[in-house]
Motif scaffolding. Sequence first.
Motif, PDB file in Angstrom:
ATOM      1  N   GLU A  10       0.649  -1.063   0.323  1.00 48.47           N
ATOM      2  CA  GLU A  10      -0.027   0.006   0.041  1.00 48.47           C
ATOM      3  C   GLU A  10       0.959   1.344  -0.097  1.00 48.47           C
ATOM      4  O   GLU A  10       1.734   1.116   0.828  1.00 48.47           O
ATOM      5  N   LEU A  11       0.347   2.567  -0.520  1.00 46.19           N
ATOM      6  CA  LEU A  11       1.015   3.252  -0.612  1.00 46.19           C
ATOM      7  C   LEU A  11       1.037   4.236   0.831  1.00 46.19           C
ATOM      8  O   LEU A  11       0.086   4.154   1.197  1.00 46.19           O
ATOM      9  N   THR A  12       2.043   4.252   1.783  1.00 49.92           N
ATOM     10  CA  THR A  12       1.943   4.720   3.115  1.00 49.92           C
ATOM     11  C   THR A  12       2.587   6.018   3.152  1.00 49.92           C
ATOM     12  O   THR A  12       2.955   7.387   4.083  1.00 49.92           O
ATOM     13  N   ASP A  13       3.534   6.290   2.639  1.00 48.31           N
ATOM     14  CA  ASP A  13       4.114   7.554   1.908  1.00 48.31           C
ATOM     15  C   ASP A  13       3.536   8.776   1.286  1.00 48.31           C
ATOM     16  O   ASP A  13       3.955   9.324   0.378  1.00 48.31           O
ATOM     17  N   LEU A  14       2.999   9.270   1.526  1.00 42.44           N
ATOM     18  CA  LEU A  14       1.557  10.167   0.712  1.00 42.44           C
ATOM     19  C   LEU A  14       2.296  11.498   0.246  1.00 42.44           C
ATOM     20  O   LEU A  14       2.115  11.646   0.290  1.00 42.44           O
ATOM     21  N   VAL A  15       3.566  11.879   1.556  1.00 45.08           N
ATOM     22  CA  VAL A  15       4.046  12.669   1.383  1.00 45.08           C
ATOM     23  C   VAL A  15       5.640  13.013   0.007  1.00 45.08           C
ATOM     24  O   VAL A  15       4.576  13.916  -0.610  1.00 45.08           O
ATOM     25  N   SER A  16       5.793  12.592  -0.325  1.00 48.71           N
ATOM     26  CA  SER A  16       6.713  11.732  -0.904  1.00 48.71           C
ATOM     27  C   SER A  16       6.216  11.668  -2.408  1.00 48.71           C
ATOM     28  O   SER A  16       6.799  12.329  -3.460  1.00 48.71           O
ATOM     29  N   PHE A  17       5.038  11.307  -2.412  1.00 48.16           N
ATOM     30  CA  PHE A  17       3.806  10.223  -3.234  1.00 48.16           C
ATOM     31  C   PHE A  17       3.669  11.698  -4.343  1.00 48.16           C
ATOM     32  O   PHE A  17       3.631  11.761  -4.818  1.00 48.16           O
ATOM     33  N   ALA A  18       2.809  12.741  -2.944  1.00 47.87           N
ATOM     34  CA  ALA A  18       2.572  14.107  -3.769  1.00 47.87           C
ATOM     35  C   ALA A  18       4.053  14.586  -4.528  1.00 47.87           C
ATOM     36  O   ALA A  18       2.829  15.591  -5.460  1.00 47.87           O
ATOM     37  N   ARG A  19       4.524  14.356  -4.062  1.00 54.18           N
ATOM     38  CA  ARG A  19       5.545  15.638  -5.088  1.00 54.18           C
ATOM     39  C   ARG A  19       6.301  14.969  -5.858  1.00 54.18           C
ATOM     40  O   ARG A  19       7.070  15.652  -6.825  1.00 54.18           O
ATOM     41  N   LEU A  20       5.870  14.031  -6.655  1.00 57.46           N
ATOM     42  CA  LEU A  20       6.013  12.689  -8.232  1.00 57.46           C
ATOM     43  C   LEU A  20       5.411  14.090  -8.695  1.00 57.46           C
ATOM     44  O   LEU A  20       4.826  14.277  -8.814  1.00 57.46           O
ATOM     45  N   PRO A  21       6.112  13.520  -9.934  1.00 52.82           N
ATOM     46  CA  PRO A  21       5.309  13.972 -11.515  1.00 52.82           C
ATOM     47  C   PRO A  21       4.355  12.891 -11.711  1.00 52.82           C
ATOM     48  O   PRO A  21       4.612  11.960 -11.288  1.00 52.82           O
ATOM     49  N   SER A  22       2.876  13.704 -12.027  1.00 59.54           N
ATOM     50  CA  SER A  22       1.620  12.205 -11.881  1.00 59.54           C
ATOM     51  C   SER A  22       2.175  11.287 -12.534  1.00 59.54           C
ATOM     52  O   SER A  22       1.241  10.429 -12.223  1.00 59.54           O
ATOM     53  N   TYR A  23       3.299  11.471 -13.727  1.00 60.29           N
ATOM     54  CA  TYR A  23       2.979   9.687 -14.536  1.00 60.29           C
ATOM     55  C   TYR A  23       4.000   8.853 -13.649  1.00 60.29           C
ATOM     56  O   TYR A  23       4.030   7.525 -14.171  1.00 60.29           O
ATOM     57  N   LEU A  24       4.327   9.705 -12.977  1.00 60.65           N
ATOM     58  CA  LEU A  24       5.154   8.137 -11.833  1.00 60.65           C
ATOM     59  C   LEU A  24       3.876   7.630 -10.855  1.00 60.65           C
ATOM     60  O   LEU A  24       3.839   7.245 -10.116  1.00 60.65           O
ATOM     61  N   GLN A  25       3.339   8.903 -10.167  1.00 57.04           N
ATOM     62  CA  GLN A  25       2.160   8.366  -9.699  1.00 57.04           C
ATOM     63  C   GLN A  25       1.489   7.564 -10.484  1.00 57.04           C
ATOM     64  O   GLN A  25       1.154   7.147  -9.054  1.00 57.04           O
ATOM     65  N   ALA A  26       1.018   7.212 -11.032  1.00 55.13           N
ATOM     66  CA  ALA A  26       0.371   6.934 -12.455  1.00 55.13           C
ATOM     67  C   ALA A  26       0.618   5.614 -12.174  1.00 55.13           C
ATOM     68  O   ALA A  26       0.270   4.271 -11.402  1.00 55.13           O
ATOM     69  N   PHE A  27       1.922   5.185 -12.215  1.00 54.15           N
ATOM     70  CA  PHE A  27       2.486   4.052 -12.108  1.00 54.15           C
ATOM     71  C   PHE A  27       2.782   3.715 -10.272  1.00 54.15           C
ATOM     72  O   PHE A  27       2.025   2.186 -10.754  1.00 54.15           O
ATOM     73  N   LEU A  28       2.862   4.285 -10.025  1.00 49.95           N
ATOM     74  CA  LEU A  28       2.929   4.009  -8.077  1.00 49.95           C
ATOM     75  C   LEU A  28       1.594   3.562  -7.716  1.00 49.95           C
ATOM     76  O   LEU A  28       1.651   2.329  -7.344  1.00 49.95           O
ATOM     77  N   ARG A  29       0.728   3.808  -8.024  1.00 54.04           N
ATOM     78  CA  ARG A  29      -1.152   3.773  -8.226  1.00 54.04           C
ATOM     79  C   ARG A  29      -0.559   2.367  -8.814  1.00 54.04           C
ATOM     80  O   ARG A  29      -1.866   1.288  -7.399  1.00 54.04           O
ATOM     81  N   GLU A  30      -0.357   2.315  -9.224  1.00 52.34           N
ATOM     82  CA  GLU A  30      -0.922  -0.064 -10.305  1.00 52.34           C
ATOM     83  C   GLU A  30       0.170  -0.884  -9.437  1.00 52.34           C
ATOM     84  O   GLU A  30      -0.524  -1.516  -8.973  1.00 52.34           O
TER      85      GLU A  30
END
Length: 200
Positions: A10-30
């Motif tokens: 599960e995504l548990t580090d939402l602070v780092s996640f929020a700082r990432l570009p949208s394409y990397l966020q999309a990959f990490l959600r998958e």
Amino acid sequence: MKGILYTGGELTDLVSFARLPSYLQAFLREQNGVVAYFGGLHLRGCVSEPSWHALQPAWQGEAAFWRTYEAVLETDVPFAQDCVGNQFLLRGDAVLFLDTETGELADLEVDFKHFLFGIEKFPLDALGMEPLRSFQQRGGALQPGQLLSVYPPVCIASSENKARLKPQPAAERLAWLADFYRQIKDLPSGQRIHLKPSQD
């Protein structure tokens, strides 16, 4: 991706996640990071634990790459690494390759999507997997959280014919590489050096 050894939870580090570009966020959600190609590639995830898989320490922690390597910027995202601990960084949309022995930074001239395409098509070349292939042929296997220690270091011309390859916890391997880089970074090319035997 083939040879998957680990997938982040599960995504548990939402602070780092929020700082990432949208394409990397999309990959990490998958899939929140992955160890693939039997340890040839580790894409970090936005997690608190396990620490070896977490993006935050590599990006902003005490041992973050920009704190050690002069060519790395604080804003560069160390999203992945190869089997021996070389790093793949995002700077804007560009994927950069950091040689963690020498500190040299190379622009791979691809974006994140094409980086993944290139790896899928040519994993051995794109990920420099020769040491891992050699280690596997001798019966070795990397576990999640391990990198391959190569001794003597790749950047040194040595009289030893065969490099010694052994699995090592990722944090230990990266700390060794950072220490090695600090010791050689100001030496001229071709400088003779004497290596103390590694502790086996």
